[in-house]
Each structure stands twice: as C-alpha cells, then as structure tokens.
Design a protein around this motif. Sequence first.
Motif, PDB file in Angstrom:
ATOM      1  N   PRO A 200       0.808  -1.237   0.000  1.00  0.00           N
ATOM      2  CA  PRO A 200       0.000   0.000   0.000  1.00  0.00           C
ATOM      3  C   PRO A 200       0.836   1.281   0.000  1.00  0.00           C
ATOM      4  O   PRO A 200       0.363   2.325  -0.453  1.00  0.00           O
ATOM      5  CB  PRO A 200      -0.820  -0.119   1.292  1.00  0.00           C
ATOM      6  N   GLN A 201       2.064   1.228   0.509  1.00  0.00           N
ATOM      7  CA  GLN A 201       2.914   2.424   0.567  1.00  0.00           C
ATOM      8  C   GLN A 201       3.794   2.565  -0.672  1.00  0.00           C
ATOM      9  O   GLN A 201       4.559   3.517  -0.794  1.00  0.00           O
ATOM     10  CB  GLN A 201       3.794   2.393   1.823  1.00  0.00           C
ATOM     11  N   GLY A 202       3.702   1.602  -1.611  1.00  0.00           N
ATOM     12  CA  GLY A 202       4.461   1.695  -2.853  1.00  0.00           C
ATOM     13  C   GLY A 202       5.623   0.738  -2.991  1.00  0.00           C
ATOM     14  O   GLY A 202       6.291   0.705  -4.025  1.00  0.00           O
ATOM     15  N   GLY A 203       5.887  -0.057  -1.937  1.00  0.00           N
ATOM     16  CA  GLY A 203       6.939  -1.059  -2.059  1.00  0.00           C
ATOM     17  C   GLY A 203       7.929  -1.018  -0.924  1.00  0.00           C
ATOM     18  O   GLY A 203       7.782  -0.278   0.053  1.00  0.00           O
ATOM     19  N   GLY A 204       8.969  -1.838  -1.045  1.00  0.00           N
ATOM     20  CA  GLY A 204      10.003  -1.932  -0.026  1.00  0.00           C
ATOM     21  C   GLY A 204      10.923  -3.089  -0.331  1.00  0.00           C
ATOM     22  O   GLY A 204      10.820  -3.739  -1.381  1.00  0.00           O
ATOM     23  N   SER A 205      11.846  -3.341   0.589  1.00  0.00           N
ATOM     24  CA  SER A 205      12.830  -4.404   0.398  1.00  0.00           C
ATOM     25  C   SER A 205      12.735  -5.428   1.515  1.00  0.00           C
ATOM     26  O   SER A 205      12.692  -5.068   2.696  1.00  0.00           O
ATOM     27  CB  SER A 205      14.248  -3.818   0.371  1.00  0.00           C
ATOM     28  N   VAL A 206      12.715  -6.693   1.131  1.00  0.00           N
ATOM     29  CA  VAL A 206      12.722  -7.800   2.089  1.00  0.00           C
ATOM     30  C   VAL A 206      13.965  -8.636   1.830  1.00  0.00           C
ATOM     31  O   VAL A 206      14.245  -9.000   0.681  1.00  0.00           O
ATOM     32  CB  VAL A 206      11.464  -8.686   1.956  1.00  0.00           C
ATOM     33  N   VAL A 207      14.708  -8.926   2.888  1.00  0.00           N
ATOM     34  CA  VAL A 207      15.896  -9.769   2.769  1.00  0.00           C
ATOM     35  C   VAL A 207      15.707 -10.997   3.648  1.00  0.00           C
ATOM     36  O   VAL A 207      15.482 -10.873   4.861  1.00  0.00           O
ATOM     37  CB  VAL A 207      17.177  -9.021   3.201  1.00  0.00           C
ATOM     38  N   LEU A 208      15.766 -12.171   3.044  1.00  0.00           N
ATOM     39  CA  LEU A 208      15.713 -13.418   3.793  1.00  0.00           C
ATOM     40  C   LEU A 208      17.144 -13.924   3.991  1.00  0.00           C
ATOM     41  O   LEU A 208      17.894 -14.041   3.014  1.00  0.00           O
ATOM     42  CB  LEU A 208      14.883 -14.465   3.055  1.00  0.00           C
ATOM     43  N   VAL A 209      17.503 -14.205   5.222  1.00  0.00           N
ATOM     44  CA  VAL A 209      18.857 -14.680   5.502  1.00  0.00           C
ATOM     45  C   VAL A 209      18.859 -16.197   5.396  1.00  0.00           C
ATOM     46  O   VAL A 209      18.235 -16.898   6.204  1.00  0.00           O
ATOM     47  CB  VAL A 209      19.327 -14.222   6.887  1.00  0.00           C
ATOM     48  N   ALA A 210      19.545 -16.701   4.394  1.00  0.00           N
ATOM     49  CA  ALA A 210      19.678 -18.142   4.191  1.00  0.00           C
ATOM     50  C   ALA A 210      21.063 -18.551   4.705  1.00  0.00           C
ATOM     51  O   ALA A 210      21.434 -18.253   5.836  1.00  0.00           O
ATOM     52  CB  ALA A 210      19.478 -18.504   2.728  1.00  0.00           C
ATOM     53  N   SER A 211      21.836 -19.195   3.875  1.00  0.00           N
ATOM     54  CA  SER A 211      23.166 -19.655   4.262  1.00  0.00           C
ATOM     55  C   SER A 211      23.832 -20.227   3.029  1.00  0.00           C
ATOM     56  O   SER A 211      23.162 -20.619   2.059  1.00  0.00           O
ATOM     57  CB  SER A 211      23.055 -20.744   5.339  1.00  0.00           C
ATOM     58  N   MET A 212      25.154 -20.306   3.066  1.00  0.00           N
ATOM     59  CA  MET A 212      25.828 -21.026   1.984  1.00  0.00           C
ATOM     60  C   MET A 212      25.371 -22.485   1.962  1.00  0.00           C
ATOM     61  O   MET A 212      25.467 -23.171   0.942  1.00  0.00           O
ATOM     62  CB  MET A 212      27.343 -20.950   2.143  1.00  0.00           C
ATOM     63  N   SER A 213      24.807 -22.959   3.097  1.00  0.00           N
ATOM     64  CA  SER A 213      24.292 -24.330   3.174  1.00  0.00           C
ATOM     65  C   SER A 213      23.105 -24.555   2.254  1.00  0.00           C
ATOM     66  O   SER A 213      22.694 -25.701   2.055  1.00  0.00           O
ATOM     67  CB  SER A 213      23.891 -24.653   4.618  1.00  0.00           C
ATOM     68  N   ALA A 214      22.554 -23.467   1.701  1.00  0.00           N
ATOM     69  CA  ALA A 214      21.489 -23.609   0.701  1.00  0.00           C
ATOM     70  C   ALA A 214      22.054 -24.114  -0.619  1.00  0.00           C
ATOM     71  O   ALA A 214      21.301 -24.554  -1.490  1.00  0.00           O
ATOM     72  CB  ALA A 214      20.795 -22.270   0.483  1.00  0.00           C
ATOM     73  N   ASN A 215      23.384 -24.033  -0.761  1.00  0.00           N
ATOM     74  CA  ASN A 215      24.029 -24.380  -2.034  1.00  0.00           C
ATOM     75  C   ASN A 215      24.972 -25.574  -1.954  1.00  0.00           C
ATOM     76  O   ASN A 215      25.251 -26.206  -2.968  1.00  0.00           O
ATOM     77  CB  ASN A 215      24.835 -23.174  -2.541  1.00  0.00           C
ATOM     78  N   GLY A 295      28.193  -4.537   4.438  1.00  0.00           N
ATOM     79  CA  GLY A 295      28.011  -3.950   3.115  1.00  0.00           C
ATOM     80  C   GLY A 295      26.931  -4.643   2.313  1.00  0.00           C
ATOM     81  O   GLY A 295      26.111  -3.990   1.643  1.00  0.00           O
ATOM     82  N   ALA A 296      26.898  -5.964   2.389  1.00  0.00           N
ATOM     83  CA  ALA A 296      25.918  -6.728   1.614  1.00  0.00           C
ATOM     84  C   ALA A 296      24.495  -6.483   2.100  1.00  0.00           C
ATOM     85  O   ALA A 296      23.571  -6.315   1.290  1.00  0.00           O
ATOM     86  CB  ALA A 296      26.239  -8.220   1.677  1.00  0.00           C
ATOM     87  N   ILE A 297      24.305  -6.432   3.424  1.00  0.00           N
ATOM     88  CA  ILE A 297      22.939  -6.256   3.930  1.00  0.00           C
ATOM     89  C   ILE A 297      22.428  -4.843   3.638  1.00  0.00           C
ATOM     90  O   ILE A 297      21.258  -4.663   3.286  1.00  0.00           O
ATOM     91  CB  ILE A 297      22.853  -6.575   5.446  1.00  0.00           C
ATOM     92  N   VAL A 298      23.301  -3.846   3.736  1.00  0.00           N
ATOM     93  CA  VAL A 298      22.876  -2.479   3.416  1.00  0.00           C
ATOM     94  C   VAL A 298      22.553  -2.362   1.929  1.00  0.00           C
ATOM     95  O   VAL A 298      21.573  -1.721   1.543  1.00  0.00           O
ATOM     96  CB  VAL A 298      23.963  -1.464   3.831  1.00  0.00           C
ATOM     97  N   PHE A 299      23.361  -2.992   1.086  1.00  0.00           N
ATOM     98  CA  PHE A 299      23.093  -2.976  -0.354  1.00  0.00           C
ATOM     99  C   PHE A 299      21.714  -3.557  -0.658  1.00  0.00           C
ATOM    100  O   PHE A 299      20.913  -2.951  -1.377  1.00  0.00           O
ATOM    101  CB  PHE A 299      24.172  -3.753  -1.095  1.00  0.00           C
ATOM    102  N   LEU A 300      21.408  -4.722  -0.097  1.00  0.00           N
ATOM    103  CA  LEU A 300      20.139  -5.385  -0.390  1.00  0.00           C
ATOM    104  C   LEU A 300      18.943  -4.640   0.192  1.00  0.00           C
ATOM    105  O   LEU A 300      17.864  -4.640  -0.396  1.00  0.00           O
ATOM    106  CB  LEU A 300      20.163  -6.817   0.151  1.00  0.00           C
ATOM    107  N   ALA A 301      19.125  -4.008   1.342  1.00  0.00           N
ATOM    108  CA  ALA A 301      18.007  -3.332   1.997  1.00  0.00           C
ATOM    109  C   ALA A 301      17.777  -1.921   1.480  1.00  0.00           C
ATOM    110  O   ALA A 301      16.691  -1.368   1.665  1.00  0.00           O
ATOM    111  CB  ALA A 301      18.255  -3.284   3.504  1.00  0.00           C
ATOM    112  N   SER A 302      18.763  -1.350   0.833  1.00  0.00           N
ATOM    113  CA  SER A 302      18.679   0.054   0.401  1.00  0.00           C
ATOM    114  C   SER A 302      18.243   0.171  -1.052  1.00  0.00           C
ATOM    115  O   SER A 302      18.068  -0.833  -1.766  1.00  0.00           O
ATOM    116  CB  SER A 302      20.045   0.729   0.578  1.00  0.00           C
TER     117      SER A 302
END
Length: 322
Positions: A200-215, A295-302
């Motif tokens: 409703p506010q126009g969007g946003g960013s969601v980051v799910l924390v997985a792991s290298m164990s996903a791969n 750096g990675a989390i700020v990149f994904l969330a921003s």
Amino acid sequence: MAPSLLARTLPATSRTLLRAPRTPRTPPVQARFNSDDAAVKAKLNSIAAKARVVKTLPDFSMANKVCLVTGAARGLGNEFCRAFIQSGCTSLAIVDLKEEEAEHAAEELIKAACVDSEMEPSDYRVIGVGCDVSSELSVQQAFRRVMDTYGRVDSVVASAGIVENYSAFDYPFDRIKRLYDINVHGAFFTAREAARNMIPQGGGSVVLVASMSANIVNIPQPQTPYNAAKAAVKHMAASLGVEWAKKGVRVNTLSPGYMLTKLTRTILAHDQELKKTWESLTPMGRMGEPEDLAGAIVFLASDASRFMTGAEIRVDGGYCII
C-alpha cells in the motif's frame, strides 16, 4: 643476412630507421609553485581535508527508512541493525523472541550510535519487540506494533534462525519441526507481513537470511534438515521476488558462510580442530567476521539494489566456489 647486405637492400628512408636513436635532451624541470609558499600549503591542506570527508553513493543511505530485523537481539541480526544505524537509519525495530532482550539490545544500540557522534539518544527511535516468528499471529502482532509506532516499514530482514547437528537417523522429529517452524515458516510469515504493509505504501525491500548451506553440503558436521531449510528459504525468496515484483516489493537472499559470532566463538573454543577444518575448506583461509556482512545487507536493503529481486548474495570467503 649480414647487416651490410640488409642495409643495401633497404631504401634510404628505411635505413635511417636502423640507426640508433639520439638521446633527447631533457629540459630542466621547473617547479610550478614554491613549496614553501604558505598560501600554497594552505590550499593543499584544504583540498586534502575535503578529500578525507567520507563520500557515499546516496542510494546506500538508510536515512528516513524504517527497518525491522528479526532475530536481532544478538548475533548476525544485531550486526545488521548496527549496519543500518551506521548507514543513517534512525527508525528501527529489533525483533526477538524475548522482548526484554530486544529492548536491552535497542538501548545498547542507541548508546553505541551516539559515541563519537553528533547524534543524541533522542534522535533515535529504536524499539524492542517480542515475537515468536514460528507463530503467524505473533508475527502479525509484531508488525502491527511497528506500523502503529512508525506508520510504515521500508526494509525488513528475516534473520531469526537456529541450527542443530544431529545425524539423519538420530534427529528427533520435534527438533526437525521446530527448526522448520523457525527457519522456514518464520521467514515466510515475516516476508508476507512485510509485503502486506509495503504494497500500500508503494513497495520496499525484504531480505531473507539463508546460508551457503542452501548451495552446498557442510562437512564434517551432519545437518541435513538445516541445509534443506536454508535451500527452501533461498527458493522462497526467488519465488516471492517474482510474485511481488510488479507490486514494488523486492525479495532477495543473503547467504553467509562460516561467521565468527559470539556463539560460534564459544563453540569453537572447545573444538579447535573443527575451526581448522572450516578454515582449510574456505579459499580465503579464514572464517568471516560479522561485520563482513554489513556492506551486503545495506546494499540489499537500500535503494542501491532497486533493480534486483529474487537474487542471492553469498558472503562465504569463496567456500561455494570449490
């Protein structure tokens, strides 16, 4: 061919090219300014002072963004909160199972943010919220509190998670269910409530924390349900990223490698051989520090990642490459 014969076969203009070039005279270097001149020194110092000012791409700023992080009272979740504060965020919800621990983490974060800073504690609106992410109702209530407090939510990180090491034959079912309820269902409930409030506010960013164990499959410790759960989280982010792409909600995955959190340090203090094994299997030859993820989390969330959704960033020292 002898040099004399070669010279006779070439035209005069070509023969001149075979002669040794003359060494050009180097003109004396003239100073463009007198280094002792006080005005020049002052100018250079002024330029150096301006160059030392930290410059950051504006899209990386978290100023004026309301952030929510689950599993944030300690560990990597708390590190993500610190990264957001350092990037300009002043409105933040620290969500964890025990509200008193979340509130204490909020107080500590504000205190640390004001050290060597012009900011005052009153400049920050950081709250602690108790929430059991394995409960859909509890997650809904947590988001309701955040919306009542801030009126919006812009960046959400689903960081709450657990890991246990049992062999497949010995893994108790109740422990498997608990792990999936927190790591998989908790990530889904968090992402879904985030999107419901972001659209409703126009969007946003969601980051799910997985792991290298996903791969990959971690060794030597057995952790099949954990690996499968993190693979589910990774694909969940990709699927939700596609589903909500045209609604302005981006969903991406951050997959850390072996990180030296306080808990991990405590465990490895009693098992140095395991630490050596993990380090030897990592191309960079070391385990990651929690701040390596900032750096990675700020990149994904921003807004810096505004054209990125359904993607994964691995921060694992190269572990998954080999």
